[in-house]
Design an enzyme around this catalytic site. Structure first.
Site, PDB file in Angstrom:
ATOM      1  N   HIS A  88       0.823  -1.223   0.000  1.00 49.14           N
ATOM      2  CA  HIS A  88       0.000   0.000   0.000  1.00 49.14           C
ATOM      3  C   HIS A  88       0.851   1.264   0.000  1.00 49.14           C
ATOM      4  CE1 HIS A  88      -3.263  -2.630   0.736  1.00 49.14           C
ATOM      5  NE2 HIS A  88      -2.999  -2.852   1.995  1.00 49.14           N
ATOM      6  N   PHE A 113       6.685  19.454   6.146  1.00 50.18           N
ATOM      7  CA  PHE A 113       6.471  18.087   5.655  1.00 50.18           C
ATOM      8  C   PHE A 113       7.617  17.189   6.104  1.00 50.18           C
ATOM      9  CE2 PHE A 113       6.693  14.911   2.156  1.00 50.18           C
ATOM     10  CZ  PHE A 113       5.429  14.366   2.310  1.00 50.18           C
TER      11      PHE A 113
END
Ligand code: INI
Length: 160
Positions: A88, A113
């Site tokens: 995934h 981030f």
């Protein structure tokens, strides 16, 4: 020419650090880096709120809710997705990144981030206080700079 640049000034500003527990050996180190960076740039200990989530997938949702409170001058998002560990990978990493980017545009709250996306744990550890530095620290530095920039532009949030 008038150049506007955000200062690395944390005094009087409140920040949220959203940290994923998945791959916590790595994310704990990112958290240490981010927290140290904020404190060393003048953010008070009481003005750093650490919010834990299960995995990277949950980062954007928690960050969005935190941003909507209006309490934070900036947010630092920390996580670690390792390609070898999940088929995934692209969904978890891609959607987390996309969600964080869109919440910045939606809310006007800057997000540093600090989501590592690596092939293996060694690459991740190298970027969490190892030979490649600490991306948690770097993400916090960006959040500090952008919080000040947004404030200078007149769009800062309450924590700014
Ligand atoms: N979450 C991560 O933060 N890193 C990963 O590498 C990872 N892997 O390998 O699957 C991961 N999965 C969990 C995901 O983020 C959610 O927490 C879970 O799907 C529940 O919503």
């Amino acid at each position: 020419m008038n150049e506007i640049r955000g200062a690395l000034e944390g005094v009087g500003r409140r920040f949220a650090i959203i940290v994923s527990r998945y791959n916590d050996l790595v994310t704990e180190r990112l958290l240490n880096g981010a927290r140290s960076c904020l404190l060393q740039h003048g953010v008070a200990e009481a003005d750093v709120e650490v919010i834990a989530v299960p995995g990277a997938w949950e980062l954007p949702g928690a960050a969005l809710v935190a941003a909507h409170t209006g309490r934070f001058a900036g947010i630092v998002a920390l996580g670690c997705v390792i390609r070898g560990e999940t088929p995934h990978f692209d969904y978890v990493a891609g959607e987390a990144a996309r969600g964080l980017a869109s919440l910045v545009l939606e809310t006007g709250v800057p997000v540093g981030f600090g989501l590592l996306t690596t092939e293996d744990p060694e690459q991740a550890l190298a970027r969490a206080g190892g030979s490649k530095g600490n991306k948690g620290w770097e993400a916090a530095l960006s959040a500090l700079e952008m919080a000040d920039l947004y404030a200078q532009l007149g769009g800062g949030h309450e924590g700014a």
